[in-house]
Design a protein around this motif. Structure first.
Motif, short mmCIF file in Angstrom:
data_model
loop_
_atom_site.label_atom_id
_atom_site.label_comp_id
_atom_site.label_asym_id
_atom_site.label_seq_id
_atom_site.Cartn_x
_atom_site.Cartn_y
_atom_site.Cartn_z
N THR A 37 45.01 26.60 42.14
CA THR A 37 44.27 25.52 42.79
C THR A 37 42.78 25.75 42.78
N ALA A 38 42.32 26.94 42.42
CA ALA A 38 40.89 27.24 42.40
C ALA A 38 40.67 28.45 41.50
N ALA A 39 39.39 28.74 41.25
CA ALA A 39 39.04 29.89 40.42
C ALA A 39 39.24 31.19 41.18
N PRO A 40 39.45 32.30 40.48
CA PRO A 40 39.56 33.59 41.17
C PRO A 40 38.25 33.98 41.82
N PRO A 41 38.29 34.71 42.93
CA PRO A 41 37.05 35.08 43.62
C PRO A 41 36.18 35.98 42.79
N GLY A 42 34.87 35.92 43.06
CA GLY A 42 33.91 36.75 42.34
C GLY A 42 33.06 37.56 43.28
N GLU A 43 32.32 38.52 42.72
CA GLU A 43 31.41 39.37 43.49
C GLU A 43 29.98 38.89 43.28
N PRO A 44 29.12 38.89 44.34
CA PRO A 44 27.71 38.49 44.15
C PRO A 44 27.01 39.36 43.12
N PHE A 45 27.29 40.69 43.14
CA PHE A 45 26.67 41.62 42.21
C PHE A 45 27.77 42.42 41.50
N PRO A 46 28.46 41.83 40.57
CA PRO A 46 29.54 42.55 39.90
C PRO A 46 29.02 43.71 39.08
N ASP A 47 29.78 44.81 39.07
CA ASP A 47 29.41 45.94 38.24
C ASP A 47 29.46 45.55 36.77
N ALA A 48 28.56 46.12 35.99
CA ALA A 48 28.53 45.83 34.56
C ALA A 48 29.67 46.55 33.85
N PRO A 49 30.24 45.94 32.83
CA PRO A 49 31.28 46.62 32.06
C PRO A 49 30.71 47.79 31.28
N THR A 50 31.54 48.75 31.00
CA THR A 50 31.15 49.93 30.22
C THR A 50 32.19 50.15 29.13
N LEU A 51 31.88 51.03 28.20
CA LEU A 51 32.84 51.36 27.16
C LEU A 51 34.11 51.96 27.75
N GLU A 52 33.96 52.72 28.85
CA GLU A 52 35.11 53.34 29.49
C GLU A 52 35.88 52.35 30.36
N GLU A 53 35.19 51.42 31.00
CA GLU A 53 35.80 50.40 31.85
C GLU A 53 35.29 49.02 31.45
N PRO A 54 35.79 48.50 30.37
CA PRO A 54 35.25 47.24 29.84
C PRO A 54 35.55 46.00 30.69
N PHE A 55 36.47 46.12 31.65
CA PHE A 55 36.77 44.96 32.50
C PHE A 55 36.16 45.07 33.89
N ARG A 56 35.30 46.04 34.12
CA ARG A 56 34.63 46.18 35.43
C ARG A 56 33.89 44.89 35.76
N GLY A 57 33.99 44.46 37.01
CA GLY A 57 33.29 43.27 37.45
C GLY A 57 33.95 41.97 37.06
N SER A 58 35.08 42.03 36.42
CA SER A 58 35.77 40.81 35.97
C SER A 58 37.07 40.60 36.74
N PRO A 59 37.43 39.37 37.06
CA PRO A 59 38.74 39.12 37.66
C PRO A 59 39.88 39.61 36.78
N ALA A 60 39.62 39.69 35.49
CA ALA A 60 40.67 40.07 34.55
C ALA A 60 41.12 41.51 34.70
N VAL A 61 40.37 42.33 35.47
CA VAL A 61 40.77 43.71 35.67
C VAL A 61 42.16 43.79 36.28
N ALA A 62 42.56 42.75 37.00
CA ALA A 62 43.88 42.72 37.63
C ALA A 62 44.90 41.92 36.82
N TRP A 63 44.50 41.45 35.67
CA TRP A 63 45.42 40.69 34.82
C TRP A 63 46.28 41.62 33.99
N ALA A 64 47.30 41.07 33.39
CA ALA A 64 48.19 41.85 32.54
C ALA A 64 47.52 42.22 31.23
N ASP A 65 48.04 43.27 30.61
CA ASP A 65 47.52 43.72 29.32
C ASP A 65 48.25 43.02 28.18
N GLY A 66 47.50 42.33 27.37
CA GLY A 66 48.02 41.77 26.15
C GLY A 66 49.29 40.96 26.28
#
Length: 375
Positions: free
Chosen positions: A121-150
């Protein structure tokens, strides 16, 4: 934007506080590594139609109801003036998608979401200052971090007989649809811009404006025959996917097709691709988000001239966030990076949208290039 149906078928995130604003300006003055950018987003809906004449399959060409408007990518780091303009994009109003789960700032302790069983019914919540993604954690700061893999994010519903098709026929159609989604959006060779042999194999070779059109687009991509209508492809000379995971979320449903002896499968999935430049030593990570609404049909070959077990494209709609609009039609998704935006004239243009918002049908969204509120 519009949606086509086969011929002969009946018409079937709180306000910004002073403290948050001060923190934003401080981060921007320090170089802004953690400040989210507002890249371009390209919005495309393309629909394929299935012509059913004399019992043979043969759809009409995909169409758009107006040409795309091209917009220049802009950066909220270009100057204080631009910062003021981009507030809406940086702090979208907090919303809840009604599904269980939470996303941490770093992403390492995210609670996995339950499978999606209905349109949010709505978009997933976001952070005012999301952490930037890194090579080690490419989904940091994204709602997709809690999504399924592939492919684990593509759930196939339990089959049942429908539309004059047996349970086994429906099960095969559902399995084929998942295989198509995997082959066209998750297969490493496809993502690297390789020939999508498996995806093509699953499509009916008799469908001129399905598989045949896609093959033409692969040989000679352009806006009116774009392989991105179905495939997620990146130029390996420019970028590479970070790690071995693409995040996936969506759902699949099915029902009776446009005639007896047919079943239609509707798939609505969003894929999140973490990317870095292909050049040696590159360490900046960005993300491109692609959402697809795909409807395919399977026909009983005893009743309709079709290739047994193959999928016929009925409707394909797609929308991508963080892909350079100025390069539309070249057959590749073109993610933009922060380092590319230095010196660009400030001032985001075009309608702003959240590429993680799955609450609306793609056909209701503007068919023009705009800005995204987050990646």
């Amino acid at each position: 934007m519009g949606t086509s149906t086969p011929e002969g078928r009946a018409g079937d995130e709180p306000p910004v506080t002073d403290a948050e604003w001060a923190e934003f300006l401080r981060r921007a003055g320090e170089g802004g590594r953690d400040v989210p950018v507002e890249p371009s987003a390209r919005a495309r809906m393309v629909a394929g139609r299935l012509r059913a004449e004399g019992g043979a399959t043969g759809p009409a060409a995909p169409w758009r109801n107006r040409p795309r408007k091209r917009r220049r990518l802009v950066s909220v780091l270009a100057g204080v003036a631009a910062l003021g303009l981009a507030v809406v994009g940086i702090w979208p109003e907090a919303v809840v998608d009604g599904l269980s789960g939470a996303v941490s700032a770093g992403g390492s302790d995210a609670v996995p979401l339950a499978p999606e069983t209905a349109r949010p019914t709505a978009a997933p919540p976001g952070e005012p200052f999301p952490d930037a993604p890194t090579l080690e954690e490419p989904f940091r700061g994204s709602p997709a971090v809690a999504w399924a893999d592939g492919a684990a994010g593509i759930d196939v519903p339990a089959a049942r007989a429908v539309g004059g098709m047996s349970k086994d026929q429906v099960a095969n159609a559902l399995r084929g649809t998942k295989e198509l989604l995997v082959a066209s959006n998750l297969d490493p060779a496809t993502l690297r811009g390789g020939h999508p042999a498996e995806a093509l194999r699953l499509l009916d070779p008799l469908q001129k404006d399905g598989r045949v059109l896609l093959e033409k687009g692969l040989r000679e991509p352009r806006e009116d025959q774009d392989p991105l209508w179905l495939l997620s492809r990146f130029d390996p000379a420019e970028v590479r996917v970070v790690g071995g995971v693409v995040k996936t979320r969506g759902r699949m449903t099915f029902g009776k097709g446009d005639r007896d002896g047919s079943v239609e499968i509707k798939a609505d999935y969003t894929f999140v691709y973490p990317l870095t430049k292909a050049k040696p030593g590159a360490d900046e990570v960005t993300r491109t988000i692609v959402r697809r609404e795909l409807t395919v049909a399977v026909y009983d070959p005893a009743r309709t001239v079709t290739t047994p077990g193959s999928l016929v494209v009925v409707v394909w709609k797609t929308r991508s966030g963080n892909s350079d609009c100025a390069r539309d039609g070249d057959g590749f998704l073109r993610p933009r990076f922060r380092e590319d935006m230095t010196g660009l004239t400030p001032g985001p243009s075009g309608p702003a949208s959240d590429p993680y918002d799955r609450s609306k049908d793609l056909g209701t969204l503007p068919d023009e290039c705009g800005t995204v509120t987050r990646t």
